[in-house]
Enzyme design. Structure first.
Site, PDB file in Angstrom:
ATOM      1  N   CYS A 167       0.808  -1.227   0.000  1.00  0.00           N
ATOM      2  CA  CYS A 167       0.000   0.000   0.000  1.00  0.00           C
ATOM      3  C   CYS A 167       0.836   1.270   0.000  1.00  0.00           C
ATOM      4  CB  CYS A 167      -0.961  -0.019   1.186  1.00  0.00           C
ATOM      5  SG  CYS A 167      -2.002  -1.501   1.202  1.00  0.00           S
ATOM      6  N   HIS A 307      -2.666   7.617   6.642  1.00  0.00           N
ATOM      7  CA  HIS A 307      -2.956   6.327   6.009  1.00  0.00           C
ATOM      8  C   HIS A 307      -4.376   5.898   6.363  1.00  0.00           C
ATOM      9  CE1 HIS A 307      -1.999   2.633   3.988  1.00  0.00           C
ATOM     10  NE2 HIS A 307      -2.181   1.891   5.074  1.00  0.00           N
ATOM     11  N   GLU A 318      -1.150   4.783  14.070  1.00  0.00           N
ATOM     12  CA  GLU A 318      -0.744   5.994  13.341  1.00  0.00           C
ATOM     13  C   GLU A 318      -0.929   7.239  14.194  1.00  0.00           C
ATOM     14  OE1 GLU A 318      -1.148   8.038   8.921  1.00  0.00           O
ATOM     15  OE2 GLU A 318      -2.576   6.475   9.519  1.00  0.00           O
ATOM     16  N   LYS A 339      -9.467   8.062   2.711  1.00  0.00           N
ATOM     17  CA  LYS A 339      -9.963   6.704   2.460  1.00  0.00           C
ATOM     18  C   LYS A 339     -11.410   6.541   2.919  1.00  0.00           C
ATOM     19  CE  LYS A 339      -5.620   4.053   2.609  1.00  0.00           C
ATOM     20  NZ  LYS A 339      -4.623   5.105   2.931  1.00  0.00           N
ATOM     21  N   HIS A 344      -9.786   2.142   0.086  1.00  0.00           N
ATOM     22  CA  HIS A 344      -8.336   1.930   0.082  1.00  0.00           C
ATOM     23  C   HIS A 344      -7.911   1.394  -1.282  1.00  0.00           C
ATOM     24  CE1 HIS A 344      -4.356   1.162   1.145  1.00  0.00           C
ATOM     25  NE2 HIS A 344      -4.496   0.295   2.141  1.00  0.00           N
ATOM     26  N   PHE A 405       1.706  -3.654   3.872  1.00  0.00           N
ATOM     27  CA  PHE A 405       2.028  -4.985   4.394  1.00  0.00           C
ATOM     28  C   PHE A 405       3.512  -5.265   4.148  1.00  0.00           C
ATOM     29  CE2 PHE A 405      -2.466  -7.032   3.876  1.00  0.00           C
ATOM     30  CZ  PHE A 405      -2.922  -6.271   4.934  1.00  0.00           C
TER      31      PHE A 405
END
Length: 418
Positions: A167, A307, A318, A339, A344, A405
């Protein structure tokens, strides 16, 4: 890296679940539009999640020759369409506007041609074992093919490659484009990212990880970052393109300048293949690195496009990272997760969210975090998450965060061009 060469953004393009052009995307951000709805591209009856943020009313044959389009995966369609918009916006679509040996393409995609891989594999499995594959199977599927197609279209012979860091992929692409221009390896780079993973394999795979929201009764409110009742992310698709250009090159041709790229940060969590570090250590590092490289103070940052995926663990980690880095200045920041509107976009998220950050700087507004209903007691209620409605604010400098990831963390810092 020499500090003499400055890098600016001179063109933008987008195709997103809330708008099929950059201007439509901007209006969607200002209006807090949700792009989530029930999936139309395949039968979801047996899936835990039956909704996503699909691109709507998109006919690739309006942009690309029908025969050529069949030889490309959907993620490449998105790449070519938003790159074309950005090139026209920058005024670089005219022959002779740039030396092709000094222009390149760096593009991000976390997965590439997932739908192509799925369909070809299923067709093979249905057969008698005879290997009958489409000759375009491999060149449709591979993640690096999008920048290849873009460079062929415009004849750009400079740096050309794809970045893959889940991502964080398209933030890495933008960072690499910035570095190449700073190092003098190019004057112009088409950069961004795209993804098209709303497929049986994409939805089923993330469902198996329990990563997706299953709020099938209310898809438009399912992406709810920082809300107490968030239950996973909502898959999105599409892409965005930013034209990065060396400042003197841009000024010489009278280009419009949206913002300046001032710094970046890269780090690893070194913690877990999918879960973020619980204290946000890697996330804190990339924001610090970006601010340091830009030569700015903490107090100079006005906005962070986070994010913020709407997952229980990720959102908390975060915010901890932001608090760790900014201390008391955290209460003077605006924070938002776009998002909540687009879903996403996986490898395309960084570019789409960097564009939202560019718009925040250029138009002086903060896009909202929509779908907030219930405060999370684990989050400081005095932090301004820009819930539910866009806010007017002068934005001089902002950060866009993306995490992938594998523990990949990337931040890009943008500021007003002076």
């Amino acid at each position: 890296m020499t500090q003499a060469r400055r890098v600016v953004i001179t063109g933008v393009g987008a195709i997103t679940p809330i708008g099929n052009t950059a201007q439509e995307y901007l209006e969607g951000l200002k209006n807090g539009k949700s792009g989530a709805a029930m999936i139309t591209s395949f039968d979801t009856e047996k899936f835990k999640t039956r909704f996503a943020c699909e691109v709507k009313n998109f006919d690739v044959n309006q942009f690309i020759d029908r025969k050529e389009a069949r030889r490309m995966d959907r993620f490449t369609h998105f790449a070519l369409v938003c790159a074309d918009e950005a090139m026209k916006d920058a005024g670089l679509d005219k022959e002779g506007s740039v030396d092709p040996d000094r222009a390149g393409v760096i593009w991000g995609s976390g997965i590439g041609g997932l739908d192509t891989f799925l369909k070809e594999s299923l067709d093979y499995a249905k057969g008698d074992g005879t290997p009958r594959f489409n000759p375009f199977f491999i060149p449709k599927m591979i993640a690096d093919i999008a920048p290849g197609h873009i460079s062929i279209k415009y004849g750009f012979r400079g740096p050309n490659f794809s970045t893959v860091s889940a991502c964080a992929s398209s933030t890495n692409a933008l960072i690499d484009a910035y570095i190449m221009i700073k190092l003098g390896k190019a004057d112009v780079i088409i950069s961004g990212g795209s993804e098209a993973a709303i497929t049986e394999a994409g939805i089923g795979g993330f469902n198996a990880m329990q990563a997706l929201s299953t709020r099938n009764d209310s898809p438009e409110t399912a992406s709810r970052p920082f809300d107490k009742d968030r239950d996973g992310f909502v898959m999105g698709e599409g892409g965005a393109c930013l034209i990065l250009e060396e400042l003197e090159h841009a000024l010489a041709r009278g280009a419009k300048i949206y913002a300046e790229v001032a710094g970046f940060g890269l780090s690893a969590d070194a913690h877990h293949i999918t879960a973020p570090h619980p204290d946000g250590l890697g996330a804190a590092n990339v924001m610090r690195y970006a601010i340091q490289e830009a030569g700015l103070r903490l107090e100079d940052i006005d906005y962070i496009n986070v994010h913020g995926t709407s997952t229980p663990l990720g959102d908390i980690a975060e915010v901890k990272a932001i608090q760790k880095v900014f201390g008391e200045h955290v209460y003077k920041l605006n924070i938002s997760s776009t998002k909540s509107m687009t879903g996403h976009l996986l490898g395309g998220a960084g570019a789409v969210e960097a564009l939202a950050t560019v718009f925040a700087i250029y138009h002086d507004f903060i896009p909202p975090t929509i779908n907030h209903f219930t405060d999370d007691p684990e989050l400081d209620p005095n932090i301004n998450f820009t819930f539910n409605k866009a806010q007017h604010r002068t934005v001089n400098a902002a950060i866009s965060n993306t995490f992938g990831f594998g523990g990949h963390n990337a931040s890009i810092l943008l500021k007003k061009y002076r």
